[in-house]
Write an enzyme that holds these catalytic residues in place. Structure first.
Site: not given
Length: 654
Positions: A477, A564, A596
């Site tokens: 991320s 995601d 994600h």
């Protein structure tokens, strides 16, 4: 390579990233049942057993694809509740399992919907308040849900607010609305009508360090974590009618974190502060005695995971750090601590390594709380510095409004076991250390936030932790963004990088945020840059690694989930394409059934297999062969198999 590393066995990937034997233990509110997550036909599901006979366990859920990762007991102990999405899309729905009948029901049977918990009650135990965005994806309407019949009753149609707080009577009392300045407005709610004007507001400076903490049972007092007029978030009690506040606790080092509440009154009995390690302070003599009992019998860190309504029995999770975690049943009356299970018993006797706490200093004087794990056999005197420099992985946390913490960390143990020092840094913008530390990162993506990471690398080299030419950067991320920033903005610093679901273009990232994040967009613009202004758009483009992809000179591994909703697949596709067009080596893993991050153990194991062989190729550490991990996963390799030792051969046999 660490001189003594080969004297220590490789910890198998599945022992770190496969299914735990048991996890997430809880006790039902009435104390009659124990529950936990454990594999059923290879997929994590909810299991339950009588509290007097834990061996008489039976599976209660029947997920056959994605693991169940979050569940809880209904307040009346009649059902188990869990949330589940599809393929990582984060549209979490709520499911209930009747304990007596074993019947499973979808309590929110809607498409393209994400449920949120608004409130529960110790008085009305058969119902809860939930938010559903099935009418408008941007906003969650509040409904009363009967947990035993499944009946949904609309309480408030929401056309503006980001969230609500309810009291124990399941009455809405507070509405939360981000304001145009990037802060938050708080409105009182009476009879399900939101007041016209806020009674309390924050600006951007306090937005991430001020939040409501819920009501006492009688609804007369509301707790706040609040940083207004101070740096770190303090714990305050506010009289709901007069607005008068009383300071309960504060700490200059870090924000007040969790609290332990009285089961009947809702009053705070203890609070925690997490600076380098989590520290609990009891405000009640009985709780202080319970903490002393646990301190005397448990090694390392522990947390209270679940409590009965009468508060006489607790489920306590213990993290000894250098041994696998375990869960215990603590009977406060009998003063007994009974071990229920070890989460990963296969790690018993493995060469798990201690985590060292650090306070590094940035070039402009900020203290950066950090954590270092060293390879086995590399630090004979245990002083936190290897006897000779070893290759290092700088492992960067996501968020960025999150933090690294002390405790067992599977990635640290995995990489240290492969021969690397592992350094995790709470760079500016990380949460938990006060508002000044967070706000020092405003408009500093790819600049001062990245400088903090580079300063940590310089410290590691000068301290003899790692040689300058054997340092990798890795993260997910925001940590993936930091990896891309490291290889573009400082292309000579790192030997290689591993980007997991990281954004490459901040403009497209902001343009594609999930609709339910829309109320918070002003804060994103204030902290990252506003693409709706000429200056802001120029800043965002300048800080986007995509536009500097041609400057990458080090090998890069990218992993992405196709579903995601936060960092969408084009974020990875576009930088992979740019690197391929420029003739720069890049290896790309794509998971069609993930979002994600990677929820399925087989996918996580396949990723770690490729990643450790990638790191071994360019840093020289150890690795298990990739073997048949790709065949067992859904991983696709759209590009760059030839750049990882053993990957092309593994693909041919998959």
């Amino acid at each position: 390579m660490t001189p003594n590393i080969d004297a220590f066995p490789l910890i198998r990937r599945e022992h770190l990233f496969g299914n735990p034997t048991r996890a997430a233990g809880q006790i039902s509110p009435d104390g009659q049942w124990l529950s936990w997550l454990a594999p059923r036909d290879g997929v994590l599901n909810i299991w339950m057993a009588p509290s007097e006979d834990p061996e008489a366990a039976k599976p209660m859920s029947a997920s056959t694809d994605r693991p169940i990762r979050e569940y809880m007991w209904a307040p009346d102990s009649r059902s188990l509740l869990y949330i589940q999405d599809k393929g990582g899309d984060e549209n979490f729905l709520l499911y209930g399992i009747d304990v007596e009948a074993g019947k499973e029901t979808s309590l929110t049977p809607f498409d393209d919907t994400r449920v949120m918990l608004v409130g529960g009650s110790d008085t009305y135990k058969d119902r809860i308040l939930i938010g559903l965005n099935n009418r408008d994806a941007r906003f969650h309407d509040v409904h009363l849900l009967d947990l035993n019949t499944g009946e949904l009753t609309l309480v408030l149609q929401n056309d503006a607010y980001a969230g609500f707080i309810a009291d124990d009577d399941l009455h809405l009392r507070l509405a939360v609305l981000p304001n145009a300045e990037g802060g938050t407005d708080y409105f009182k709610v009476e009879d399900n009508v939101v007041a016209d004007a806020p009674f309390k507001s924050t600006g951007i400076d306090d937005a991430l360090t001020t939040s409501p903490g819920g009501f006492t049972r009688d609804g007369k007092t509301m707790y706040w974590l609040e940083s207004e007029g101070r740096n770190t978030a303090a714990l305050l009690a506010m009289d709901w009618v007069s607005g008068t506040t009383t300071l309960i606790a504060q700490d200059d080092r870090a924000d007040i974190g969790g609290t332990l509440r009285h089961k009947d009154t809702g009053e705070v009995l203890a609070y925690s502060v997490n600076y380098l390690k989590r520290e609990w302070t009891a405000l009640d003599d009985d709780i202080a005695g319970a903490f002393e009992f646990l301190d005397s019998r448990l090694e390392g860190e522990y947390g209270i995971n679940s409590r009965t309504d009468d508060d006489r029995k607790w489920i306590v999770g213990n993290d000894p750090l250098v041994k696998p975690a375990a869960s215990y049943l603590y009977d406060r009356d009998a003063e007994t601590l009974t071990k229920l299970y070890t989460t990963r018993p296969e790690l018993e006797g493995a060469p798990l390594q201690p985590m060292h706490t650090l306070e590094l200093t940035s070039r402009d004087g900020l203290t950066l709380p950090s954590y270092l794990t060293l390879p086995p056999g590399s630090d004979e005197d245990g002083d936190g510095v290897p006897d000779a420099p070893v290759p290092m992985v700088l492992f960067v946390h996501g968020g960025p409004w999150a933090r690294d913490g002390y405790g067992f960390n599977g990635h640290h143990q995995w990489l240290a076991n492969r021969g690397y020092a592992v350094l995790s840094v709470n760079f500016r913008g990380s949460t938990g250390f006060g508002k000044d530390f967070i706000n020092a990162a405003n408009l500093e993506w790819g600049r001062k936030m990245h400088d903090d990471l580079i300063d940590a690398v310089e410290w590691a080299v000068e301290a003899g932790i790692a040689p300058r030419d054997k340092i990798a950067i890795m993260g997910g991320s925001y940590g993936g963004y930091a990896t891309l920033a490291g290889l573009t903005f400082t292309p000579e610093v790192f030997a290689c990088g591993v980007d997991i679901v990281g954004p490459s273009n901040l403009e497209t990232l902001l343009a594609s945020i999930p609709p339910y994040w829309e109320p918070m967009v002003a804060q994103f613009h204030t902290r990252m840059g506003n693409p709706n202004t000429e200056q802001g758009l120029a800043l965002i483009k300048e800080r986007s690694p995509l536009y500097k992809a041609g400057e990458i000179v080090r090998p890069l591994l990218i992993a992405q989930g196709a579903n995601d909703p936060r960092v969408k697949q084009p974020e990875s596709d576009q930088i992979v394409d740019a690197m391929k067009d420029a003739g720069i080596p890049v290896t790309y893993l794509l998971y069609p059934d993930e979002g994600h991050g990677f929820a399925k153990p087989a996918n996580n194991i396949a990723f770690s297999a490729v990643a450790e062989n990638f790191l071994a190729t360019y840093l020289g550490g150890r690795a298990e062969p990739i073997g048949d991990t790709l065949r067992s996963s859904t991983a696709e390799i759209p590009a760059g198999a030839e750049f990882v030792e053993g990957l092309a051969e593994a693909l041919e046999s998959a």
